[in-house]
Write an enzyme that holds these catalytic residues in place. Structure first.
Site, PDB file in Angstrom:
ATOM      1  N   ASP A 323      34.680 -15.677  28.631  1.00  0.00           N
ATOM      2  CA  ASP A 323      34.705 -14.248  28.358  1.00  0.00           C
ATOM      3  C   ASP A 323      34.515 -13.476  29.656  1.00  0.00           C
ATOM      4  O   ASP A 323      33.642 -13.795  30.466  1.00  0.00           O
ATOM      5  CB  ASP A 323      33.575 -13.930  27.369  1.00  0.00           C
ATOM      6  CG  ASP A 323      33.570 -12.491  26.928  1.00  0.00           C
ATOM      7  OD1 ASP A 323      34.566 -12.068  26.308  1.00  0.00           O
ATOM      8  OD2 ASP A 323      32.569 -11.796  27.188  1.00  0.00           O
ATOM      9  N   GLU A 359      39.591 -15.283  30.442  1.00  0.00           N
ATOM     10  CA  GLU A 359      39.963 -13.924  30.089  1.00  0.00           C
ATOM     11  C   GLU A 359      39.894 -13.173  31.418  1.00  0.00           C
ATOM     12  O   GLU A 359      38.798 -12.889  31.915  1.00  0.00           O
ATOM     13  CB  GLU A 359      38.986 -13.330  29.080  1.00  0.00           C
ATOM     14  CG  GLU A 359      39.330 -11.906  28.692  1.00  0.00           C
ATOM     15  CD  GLU A 359      38.276 -11.263  27.803  1.00  0.00           C
ATOM     16  OE1 GLU A 359      38.666 -10.540  26.867  1.00  0.00           O
ATOM     17  OE2 GLU A 359      37.071 -11.473  28.050  1.00  0.00           O
TER      18      GLU A 359
END
Length: 628
Positions: A323, A359
């Site tokens: 993330d 990401e």
């Protein structure tokens, strides 16, 4: 790296605990019995700032925490407060879930003892490492993103006692569904122990997604009552079915939030080194969550690497998705694809062959790093998401972008292979069905007056916002979802599908369902659209047969021919025609042909050899090779 903390080590007669807190003046290891009575044992500091204690009669199952004393000056990153019970960053398990309480945020000397409010770490007996073997993941395969709880809470075939847990993913009905989609790996949204943000409790909500971790080792007991053993058994069951397991890890921030946040673990031990601070002493907030982890501080790197190895050696997971990935490479002067942590991950003998997915953006300066993570990394490709949405929404001038994304995004990744993870929808944003039914977000249930979530979704509603009983509108939305799915399955390189999008699941227009642990966020298995689901299964079978889409080599001129509807080679002028929405893609080596009709009317495609096919409006048609 020398020194450092580690998980409790059970010896023949005693258990050794080690905690890194170089600025502390005293640490205590706190043991708790079944009645939550506390026993404090002072720890001793070594030259590296690591505190140790070895305790006899303490073994597997023992519950413990840490207390730290020292200077208290939050503006300088010093939060020592012996009234705060802290979780050992290396604790392999916790005895219960974290629950936010304002007492966890009290200043030193102004609050109560937090021992009864905090989960305790649990000592875990050592187990044999999982035998090393290559990841269960096919380059160019399908990654299936799912939320452990929401995926099975409403599944009629999963026993009620298992629903919402990691163990439920091993149920035969779940595995059968995944195999019909030819899933290469499931990607589990965060399973680490997390805490709610402080604004959620007063409005009756909780953090559902789990992107607010307190521990990077312990699994949240709400998702895995059986702890690591439950994860390990589920990984084995999925791998036996040919399906890998990827964990979504959050190393960019932790649940201790900003200056008004709770003191739970890292903050109370060594906030100055665990978190990034500005020269003025303020917490840097490149994540939008209140704090940013100093991922390239040497001891923080060690903690991160140890936690990744933990899930590989103890559960056998096949890889990780990160993330807000730029946090892993942030140095004082910005993102560096060769930052120490990234280089150590590439070189680590346990991690080097694992699937690594970034990401590739955060909200900090220079935070958008798509295409820069380099060899060995896959990257979420939001340019694919946006260009494909624009094309199917009907934006003009998008055919060239559509073709580039379909072919692997060579303009972004260059080189000989594509590192793209193509996706059209993810947990963050509209579901695929809502993309075709809502032009605007409808996040009213989140309690933030519909201000949260993305404002621009490149979405459309086919004439009516939200739910409609008009059969024409329903048919148009189903057609668009099927076109989007066809696009995804016919794209080169790895693809990612968000769970439930293969059968038209909706979140009622909520594009930020992070706090919706209810029917909005859960997948409705009984209400799924069987026509869309059958289409997805057909696409999966076709993709499995067609070698060109799963190939990660960049397409070269000798591999492919692009043609218009008349069968003529596309020229520059045609690519630049703003209204052009049709193209045929001929794979010269395999003989497969993909016809794309993004227009509002059916189109005839002339394919040579006197072949002519009609492609329905706003759809794709994939044709098998002719017999040779």
């Amino acid at each position: 790296m020398s020194g450092g903390g580690c998980a409790p080590v059970i010896g023949a007669t005693a258990t050794r605990f080690s905690i890194w807190a170089p600025d502390a003046e005293q640490l205590w290891l706190c043991l708790f019995d079944d009645a939550d009575r506390e026993r404090r044992e002072p720890m001793l500091r070594d030259v590296d700032g690591v505190w140790h204690v070895e305790l006899s009669g303490v073994g597997a199952g023992a519950r413990y925490g840490v207390r730290a004393d020292g200077p208290y000056d939050p503006a300088a990153g010093l939060w020592f407060d012996p009234d705060k019970l802290l979780l050992d960053p290396y604790a392999p398990a916790v005895d219960q879930a974290f629950v936010y309480d304002p007492a966890l945020t009290a200043k030193r000397g102004e609050g109560e003892d937090t021992a009864l409010l905090c989960p305790k770490g649990v000592v875990v007996a050592p187990s044999m490492p999982v035998p090393a073997r290559p990841p269960h993941f096919t380059p160019g395969g399908l990654i299936y993103e799912l939320h452990v709880r929401g995926f099975t809470m409403l599944h009629p075939d999963v026993p009620e006692a298992l629903r919402g847990t990691i163990a439920a993913l091993a149920h035969p009905a779940i595995i059968a569904h995944l195999k019909q989609l030819h899933v290469s790996a499931v990607e589990l949204m965060p399973i680490n122990a997390w805490i709610d943000e402080r604004h959620l409790g007063p409005i009756g909500l909780t953090n559902y997604w789990g992107y607010n971790p307190v521990s990077w080792f312990a699994i949240d007991p709400r998702l895995a009552p059986g702890g690591m053993a439950e994860l390990r058994a589920t990984v084995v069951a999925l791998q036996d079915a040919g399906i890998g397991v990827i964990l979504d890890m959050v190393y960019n921030h932790n649940g201790e939030s900003d200056m008004q946040g709770p003191t739970l673990s890292l903050r109370g031990l060594n906030a100055r080194d665990y978190f990034r601070h500005a020269d003025s002493g303020e917490l840097i907030n490149d994540t939008g969550t209140g704090n940013s982890i100093a991922c390239n501080q040497p001891m923080v790197r060690r903690l991160i690497l140890d936690s990744l190895r933990h899930f590989v050696t103890q559960a056998g997971v096949d890889g990780f998705r990160f993330d807000l990935g730029p946090a892993l490479g942030r140095m004082t002067d910005g993102f560096d694809p060769h930052a120490p942590l990234l280089e150590e991950m590439r070189a680590d003998p346990v991690l080097a062959d694992r699937v690594m997915i970034a990401e590739p953006w955060d909200i900090g300066p220079g935070g958008y790093q798509l295409g820069r993570f380099g060899q060995g990394w896959l990257e979420w490709n939001d340019r694919y998401r946006d260009d494909m949405r624009r094309f199917w929404r009907g934006d003009t001038g998008m055919l060239g972008g559509f073709a580039t994304r379909l072919a692997g995004s060579s303009d972004i990744f260059g080189g000989d292979v594509t590192r793209t993870v193509n996706f059209l929808a993810a947990h963050d944003g509209f579901t695929l069905a809502d993309l075709t039914a809502y032009e605007q977000r409808h996040n009213h249930a989140n309690g933030e007056e519909n201000r949260d979530g993305h404002g621009e979704n490149l979405s459309w509603n086919n004439g009516v916002e939200g739910v409609s009983d008009d059969p024409v509108i329903i048919a148009a939305r189903r057609r668009d979802v099927m076109a989007l799915l066809s696009t995804l399955f016919c794209s080169r390189g790895a693809i990612m599908l968000s769970a439930g999008d293969e059968f038209g699941r909706s979140q009622q227009g909520n594009n930020n369902a992070y706090a919706q642990d209810n029917a909005i966020g859960w997948i409705d298995w009984t209400g799924r659209d069987r026509e869309i689901e059958a289409h997805a299964f057909t696409l999966a079978a076709l993709r499995a047969r067609c070698p060109d889409f799963k190939d990660i080599a960049m397409l070269r001129k000798e591999d492919v021919a692009w043609a218009d509807e008349r069968g003529r080679a596309m020229d520059v002028a045609q690519w630049e025609q703003p209204e052009r929405r049709c193209v045929a893609l001929h794979f010269l080596r395999s003989g497969w042909t993909l016809c794309v009709n993004g227009s509002a009317e059916p189109r005839e495609f002339h394919l040579g050899d006197d072949r002519c096919v009609t492609v329905a409006s706003r759809s794709l048609l994939l044709l098998d090779p002719l017999p040779r």
